[in-house]
Motif scaffolding. Structure first.
Motif, PDB file in Angstrom:
ATOM      1  N   LEU A 175       0.850  -1.720   0.161  1.00  0.00           N
ATOM      2  CA  LEU A 175       0.037  -0.178   0.247  1.00  0.00           C
ATOM      3  C   LEU A 175       1.361   1.339   0.322  1.00  0.00           C
TER       4      LEU A 175
ATOM      5  N   ASP B  83      -6.285   7.457  -1.830  1.00  0.00           N
ATOM      6  CA  ASP B  83      -6.989   6.695  -0.575  1.00  0.00           C
ATOM      7  C   ASP B  83      -6.845   4.621  -0.350  1.00  0.00           C
ATOM      8  N   THR B  84      -6.696   4.603   0.082  1.00  0.00           N
ATOM      9  CA  THR B  84      -6.830   2.950   0.526  1.00  0.00           C
ATOM     10  C   THR B  84      -8.113   2.193  -0.550  1.00  0.00           C
TER      11      THR B  84
ATOM     12  N   SER C 267      -7.020   2.811  -4.243  1.00  0.00           N
ATOM     13  CA  SER C 267      -6.012   2.323  -4.900  1.00  0.00           C
ATOM     14  C   SER C 267      -6.645   0.626  -4.044  1.00  0.00           C
ATOM     15  N   MET C 268      -7.447   0.177  -3.777  1.00  0.00           N
ATOM     16  CA  MET C 268      -8.193  -1.406  -3.419  1.00  0.00           C
ATOM     17  C   MET C 268      -8.012  -1.723  -5.031  1.00  0.00           C
TER      18      MET C 268
ATOM     19  N   SER D 105       1.399  -3.679   4.762  1.00  0.00           N
ATOM     20  CA  SER D 105       1.496  -2.480   5.075  1.00  0.00           C
ATOM     21  C   SER D 105       1.528  -2.486   6.316  1.00  0.00           C
TER      22      SER D 105
ATOM     23  N   HIS E  31      -3.015  -0.879  10.169  1.00  0.00           N
ATOM     24  CA  HIS E  31      -3.929  -0.511   8.666  1.00  0.00           C
ATOM     25  C   HIS E  31      -4.518  -1.518   8.575  1.00  0.00           C
TER      26      HIS E  31
ATOM     27  N   ALA F 102      -7.621  -2.746   5.277  1.00  0.00           N
ATOM     28  CA  ALA F 102      -6.822  -2.504   4.149  1.00  0.00           C
ATOM     29  C   ALA F 102      -7.475  -3.847   3.419  1.00  0.00           C
TER      30      ALA F 102
ATOM     31  N   GLU G 167      -7.502   3.345  12.580  1.00  0.00           N
ATOM     32  CA  GLU G 167      -8.229   2.662  12.195  1.00  0.00           C
ATOM     33  C   GLU G 167      -9.206   1.742  13.249  1.00  0.00           C
TER      34      GLU G 167
END
Length: 192
Positions: free
Chosen positions: A31, A103-104, A107-108, A127, A131, A135, A170
């Protein structure tokens, strides 16, 4: 009831942060984190080193570097990660650069599209420990079969105060994601 949900989520964030699963997978997903003109920050470098270890040990066949660029950047986080990996003897054809997403979640989603095109289904998320649960949840929601192997080095894992900050952050971010299916960017403005 709210205290039970928040407390239970915080416990799961803490619990999953301690899981380092080296079950073989198609790809290790690094990440993104800050980069400076193509040079990874300490946080990103710690993640890259960990993913390289997974690759070197034969746990994964590919490493995906993720993350877009901030305004004014010449490189994406994904590009900076790929540059670092190539400089550290990972073959270029083993690297999947996904330079999208700020952001996560973004990206995912971009990663899932790319890995689907390549026929890759399983992923180890790399990561920071705290996180990991969020994630992994986002990766699974995007269609990947995912587990976690967080880095144990870098500035985000050094002190109890840092750990407590990230567990709180988180927990809030994961609850927000579960409620809205949206990135937690708005939470960065809050003191949670």
């Amino acid at each position: 009831m709210t205290a039970l949900v928040v407390g239970g989520t915080a416990f799961r964030v803490w619990q999953v942060a301690r899981v380092d699963d080296w079950t073989p997978a198609d790809v290790a997903v690094v990440l993104g984190a800050a980069q400076y003109n193509g040079v990874p920050s300490e946080v990103l470098e710690a993640r890259l080193e960990h993913a390289k270890g997974l690759y070197d040990q034969g746990v994964v066949r590919h490493i995906a570097t993720t993350g877009g660029r901030q305004d004014g950047d010449a490189y994406t986080e994904g590009q900076a990660g790929k540059i670092w990996l190539v400089e550290h003897d990972v073959p270029e054809d083993a690297i999947i650069e996904v330079g999208e997403g700020n952001d996560t979640l973004g990206s995912m989603r971009a990663l899932a599209d790319r890995t689907s095109e390549l026929g890759l289904r399983t992923a180890i998320i790399v990561s920071d420990p705290w996180h990991s649960l969020r994630a992994r949840t986002m990766a699974e929601d995007a269609g990947l079969d995912a587990w976690t192997s967080p880095t144990r080095s870098g500035p985000n894992v050094q002190t109890r105060e840092t750990q407590w900050f990230y567990i709180r952050r988180e927990t809030g971010a994961l609850l927000y994601y579960r409620l809205t299916r949206a990135p937690a960017a708005a939470l960065d403005q809050l003191d949670i």
